[in-house]
Motif scaffolding. Structure first.
Motif, mmCIF file in Angstrom:
data_model
loop_
_atom_site.group_PDB
_atom_site.id
_atom_site.type_symbol
_atom_site.label_atom_id
_atom_site.label_comp_id
_atom_site.label_asym_id
_atom_site.label_seq_id
_atom_site.Cartn_x
_atom_site.Cartn_y
_atom_site.Cartn_z
ATOM 1 N N ALA A 67 0.751 -1.080 -0.084
ATOM 2 C CA ALA A 67 -0.044 0.040 0.072
ATOM 3 C C ALA A 67 0.828 1.188 -0.103
ATOM 4 O O ALA A 67 0.615 2.210 -0.711
ATOM 5 C CB ALA A 67 -0.904 0.038 1.133
ATOM 6 N N ALA A 68 1.927 1.217 0.900
ATOM 7 C CA ALA A 68 2.699 2.258 0.837
ATOM 8 C C ALA A 68 3.349 2.602 -0.472
ATOM 9 O O ALA A 68 3.843 3.907 -0.875
ATOM 10 C CB ALA A 68 3.802 2.066 1.899
ATOM 11 N N SER A 69 3.759 1.521 -1.036
ATOM 12 C CA SER A 69 4.486 1.505 -2.576
ATOM 13 C C SER A 69 3.643 2.288 -3.415
ATOM 14 O O SER A 69 4.154 2.957 -4.384
ATOM 15 C CB SER A 69 5.012 0.160 -2.803
ATOM 16 O OG SER A 69 5.656 0.370 -4.168
ATOM 17 N N GLN A 70 2.470 1.734 -3.611
ATOM 18 C CA GLN A 70 1.403 2.103 -4.242
ATOM 19 C C GLN A 70 1.108 3.658 -4.273
ATOM 20 O O GLN A 70 0.961 4.381 -5.320
ATOM 21 C CB GLN A 70 0.317 1.248 -4.357
ATOM 22 C CG GLN A 70 0.173 -0.246 -4.712
ATOM 23 C CD GLN A 70 0.526 -0.161 -6.222
ATOM 24 O OE1 GLN A 70 1.649 -0.469 -6.494
ATOM 25 N NE2 GLN A 70 -0.048 -0.128 -7.215
ATOM 26 N N LYS A 71 0.939 4.014 -3.098
ATOM 27 C CA LYS A 71 0.753 5.446 -2.665
ATOM 28 C C LYS A 71 2.088 6.341 -3.044
ATOM 29 O O LYS A 71 1.637 7.558 -3.634
ATOM 30 C CB LYS A 71 0.511 5.727 -1.325
ATOM 31 C CG LYS A 71 -0.048 7.053 -0.514
ATOM 32 C CD LYS A 71 -0.388 7.268 0.613
ATOM 33 C CE LYS A 71 -0.928 8.384 1.095
ATOM 34 N NZ LYS A 71 -1.248 8.576 2.704
ATOM 35 N N TYR A 72 3.192 5.879 -3.033
ATOM 36 C CA TYR A 72 4.355 6.594 -3.411
ATOM 37 C C TYR A 72 4.322 6.739 -4.873
ATOM 38 O O TYR A 72 4.572 7.658 -5.640
ATOM 39 C CB TYR A 72 5.360 6.031 -2.873
ATOM 40 C CG TYR A 72 6.679 6.524 -3.712
ATOM 41 C CD1 TYR A 72 7.372 7.761 -3.276
ATOM 42 C CD2 TYR A 72 7.362 5.738 -4.374
ATOM 43 C CE1 TYR A 72 8.228 8.386 -4.019
ATOM 44 C CE2 TYR A 72 8.587 6.196 -5.202
ATOM 45 C CZ TYR A 72 9.121 7.713 -4.952
ATOM 46 O OH TYR A 72 10.096 8.096 -5.677
ATOM 47 N N LEU A 73 4.184 5.815 -5.643
ATOM 48 C CA LEU A 73 4.291 5.581 -7.117
ATOM 49 C C LEU A 73 3.203 6.299 -7.746
ATOM 50 O O LEU A 73 3.384 6.928 -8.866
ATOM 51 C CB LEU A 73 3.987 4.043 -7.409
ATOM 52 C CG LEU A 73 5.335 3.222 -7.246
ATOM 53 C CD1 LEU A 73 4.979 1.796 -7.625
ATOM 54 C CD2 LEU A 73 6.485 3.655 -7.876
ATOM 55 N N LEU A 74 2.138 6.331 -7.064
ATOM 56 C CA LEU A 74 0.966 7.464 -7.803
ATOM 57 C C LEU A 74 1.500 8.750 -7.812
ATOM 58 O O LEU A 74 1.287 9.487 -8.624
ATOM 59 C CB LEU A 74 -0.295 7.075 -7.134
ATOM 60 C CG LEU A 74 -1.039 5.974 -7.520
ATOM 61 C CD1 LEU A 74 -2.261 5.791 -6.422
ATOM 62 C CD2 LEU A 74 -1.711 5.892 -8.960
ATOM 63 N N GLY A 75 1.998 9.253 -6.419
ATOM 64 C CA GLY A 75 2.461 10.544 -6.255
ATOM 65 C C GLY A 75 3.673 10.750 -7.224
ATOM 66 O O GLY A 75 3.670 11.949 -7.530
ATOM 67 N N LYS A 76 4.295 9.938 -7.264
ATOM 68 C CA LYS A 76 5.678 10.161 -8.093
ATOM 69 C C LYS A 76 5.382 10.186 -9.607
ATOM 70 O O LYS A 76 6.030 11.164 -10.322
ATOM 71 C CB LYS A 76 6.622 8.823 -8.018
ATOM 72 C CG LYS A 76 7.888 9.003 -8.809
ATOM 73 C CD LYS A 76 8.848 10.148 -8.494
ATOM 74 C CE LYS A 76 10.223 9.902 -8.786
ATOM 75 N NZ LYS A 76 10.397 9.968 -10.285
#
Length: 212
Positions: A67-76
């Motif tokens: 979940a943390a990875s997906q949230k970061y990747l969307l923001g990136k």
């Protein structure tokens, strides 16, 4: 080609082995002749319980990390898109302002995390001041735009740190689970081997152990 057993399958086999052997009084009595004690058999149950808890913990850590990875990747992805758009406008504006041209990065590898954060934070900080206000206005930008972008990139950096932290926690949980699981499998392998020897003269018990 046969199907490879999953970790869940292997855990299920270990659970079945321990539950079957430690709850069958006749098998237990025979194991006592081969060095097993109540305490040693109970250690198998304790180990099984511990491993099952590590499996659950690892699942939770993995889900949190994902979940943390997906949230970061969307923001990136959004930050990369905004940066590319801004750079196109800034290069046009810089044609009339050599000072602006000098602070623009020549090339940024947006897939390089360190380069991206270092470059964007420095650039957005410089352009969030009034120094280039008039030049920015020629392409419809204001220092306030860059103050907002700076805030977004700093928030993204927090998400990046969270992603790395959660990924490390998931890796640690996986390592712990695997270590304890290896110990459980060794215990079950040994007890199955001894049990087969111990019940070799009893057809019913032999069939029961052979199916573990």
């Amino acid at each position: 080609m046969g199907n490879k057993n999953t970790l869940s399958d292997l855990l299920g086999r270990s659970r079945n082995t321990i539950n079957t052997i430690t709850k069958n009084e006749e098998i237990k009595l025979r194991l006592f002749d081969y060095g097993y004690t109540e305490e040693k058999l109970e250690s198998g149950n304790i180990l099984l319980t511990k491993v099952e808890s590590f499996f659950e913990q690892q699942k939770r850590e993995q889900a949190t990390a994902f979940a943390a990875s997906q949230k970061y990747l969307l923001g990136k992805e959004a930050a990369d898109k905004a940066f590319r758009k801004i750079m196109k406008l800034l290069r046009i504006a810089a044609k009339s302002n050599v000072e602006l041209l000098h602070i623009l990065p020549n090339e940024v590898q947006t897939n390089s995390t360190n380069d991206f954060f270092k470059t964007t934070i420095l650039l957005y900080q410089n352009l969030s001041t009034p120094n280039f206000k008039d030049t920015l206005a020629t392409v419809g930008l204001t220092p306030a735009n860059f103050a907002e972008l700076l805030s977004e990139v700093k928030t993204l950096h927090v998400l990046y740190v969270e992603r790395e932290t959660e990924a490390a926690a998931a890796t640690a949980a996986t390592s712990t689970r695997d270590k304890e699981f290896d110990e459980l499998q060794d215990f079950c392998k040994d007890i199955r081997t001894i049990a087969k020897i111990a019940v070799a003269d009893n057809e019913a018990l032999k069939n029961l152990v052979n199916n573990l």
